[in-house]
Design an enzyme around this catalytic site. Sequence first.
Site, PDB file in Angstrom:
ATOM      1  N   ASP A 179     -19.159  11.165  -3.468  1.00 33.28           N
ATOM      2  CA  ASP A 179     -18.971  12.542  -3.250  1.00 33.28           C
ATOM      3  C   ASP A 179     -19.478  13.198  -2.132  1.00 33.28           C
ATOM      4  O   ASP A 179     -18.992  13.823  -1.436  1.00 33.28           O
ATOM      5  CB  ASP A 179     -18.903  13.333  -4.321  1.00 33.28           C
ATOM      6  CG  ASP A 179     -20.318  13.582  -4.793  1.00 33.28           C
ATOM      7  OD1 ASP A 179     -20.816  14.774  -5.144  1.00 33.28           O
ATOM      8  OD2 ASP A 179     -21.157  12.715  -4.969  1.00 33.28           O
TER       9      ASP A 179
ATOM     10  N   ASP B 183     -25.268  11.536  -2.272  1.00 32.99           N
ATOM     11  CA  ASP B 183     -25.749  10.674  -3.325  1.00 32.99           C
ATOM     12  C   ASP B 183     -24.961   9.366  -3.541  1.00 32.99           C
ATOM     13  O   ASP B 183     -24.060   9.146  -2.277  1.00 32.99           O
ATOM     14  CB  ASP B 183     -25.686  11.217  -4.759  1.00 32.99           C
ATOM     15  CG  ASP B 183     -24.242  11.921  -4.906  1.00 32.99           C
ATOM     16  OD1 ASP B 183     -23.345  11.296  -4.645  1.00 32.99           O
ATOM     17  OD2 ASP B 183     -24.242  12.875  -5.557  1.00 32.99           O
TER      18      ASP B 183
ATOM     19  N   GLU C 202     -26.077  19.928   2.301  1.00 37.54           N
ATOM     20  CA  GLU C 202     -25.426  18.716   2.051  1.00 37.54           C
ATOM     21  C   GLU C 202     -23.843  18.770   2.388  1.00 37.54           C
ATOM     22  O   GLU C 202     -23.214  19.438   2.213  1.00 37.54           O
ATOM     23  CB  GLU C 202     -25.343  18.499   0.663  1.00 37.54           C
ATOM     24  CG  GLU C 202     -24.982  17.099   0.023  1.00 37.54           C
ATOM     25  CD  GLU C 202     -25.522  16.970  -1.337  1.00 37.54           C
ATOM     26  OE1 GLU C 202     -25.347  15.731  -1.933  1.00 37.54           O
ATOM     27  OE2 GLU C 202     -25.664  17.775  -2.104  1.00 37.54           O
TER      28      GLU C 202
END
Length: 425
Positions: free
Chosen positions: A11, A14, A402
């Site tokens: 996603d 990670d 992120e």
Amino acid sequence: MNVDLVGGYYDAGDNVKFGFPMAFTTTMLSWSVIEFGGLMKGELQNAKSAIRWATDYLLKATSHPNTIYVQVGDANKDHACWERPEDMDTPRSVFKIDQNNPGSDVAAETAAALASASLVFKKSDATYSKLLISRAIKVFQFADKYRGAYSNGLKPDVCPFYCSYSGYQDELLWGAAWLHKATKKPTYLDYIQVNGQTLGASESDNTFGWDNKHVGARVLLSKAFLVQKVHSLHDYKGHADNFICSIIPGVPSSSSQYTPGGLLFKMSDSNMQYVTSTSFLLLTYAKYLTSSHSAVKCGGTSVTAKRLRAIAKKQVDYLLGENPLKMSYMVGYGPKYPERIHHRASSLPSISSHPEKIPCQAGFSNLNSESPNPNILVGAVVGGPDEHDMFPDQRSDYEQSEPATYINAPLVGTLAYLAHSSGQL
């Protein structure tokens, strides 16, 4: 679980495959191609390849009846490590929903992804398109028959990462809307009419993203009213208009917050996802308004398709560098962009420069380092600045630094339009 789950996307920064945001990413890539694929020129094949990489995985994840494999990887153990995908040794635990542990939200979003993608491949690969739509129909039946939020049964594994905060009603409406568009079957129109009120949300609900699809469903269904004259969907046009009026600065019904530099600001955690999804909806709705020669009435103000396009363009221009910091929030684009993004593979040295394994805990020294990332993740869009247009560019700040697939996916269609239609603004 003895099931092949090779493929698909992580996603964000990670090494976990979360089915819920992955399916939404796929739906938005497909919607981008459906609305703006004709403008993608040489990039159209790349967009279709990106969609197929996801749908091949989603077909595997839905290969057993009344079962969907919704996650690969133990998110808590994964987040306790800072590792390259090539070194990954965290558990590849598999989590599923079935009739005993339902998940109407992730199931109906998966149905939406498969149905929307079936339209993308309809002309270029009819066999694949038929496979996608037949699976979408079965997956939606499962979502509707066994109702419940997937984070009820899988709470320790999917929360707080991708909890279903908005419930599953929005996904059922969204899934039905995509199946109606893909199949033209009256069954789905009947479903929307019978269930629309109970599956709807308050009209002040104007957030569109991986968790909440209400606004997207309203805009999608309003096309059937505006362009195809399906009069029973009249209310969705009204609800879509209300959403548009909530976004327009300066009209009485505007309820949206903007930063001093002009960026739409919804929330501090990954705000740019709402910028890209809202910009996409503005351009898509502008397209529908143009086709039907109509405008939006916001109180006494008439808001034209041209105005919607101008607002979307301003948001994208901000994202690409026209902002107080002169910072492009797309990595690798422009002279100044985020250099310390919260992404394991970008922040750790590559296998070619550091062939030895970097163990679970050892990578945290890279997470906490002030050095720029060694691998530039070109094209990734990060969470973005705060409500004051500030961006610290710190790797540990996952809320702002992120990148995520569902930030990028709606931007694909938006950029296709803006890149090839600047004269029409």
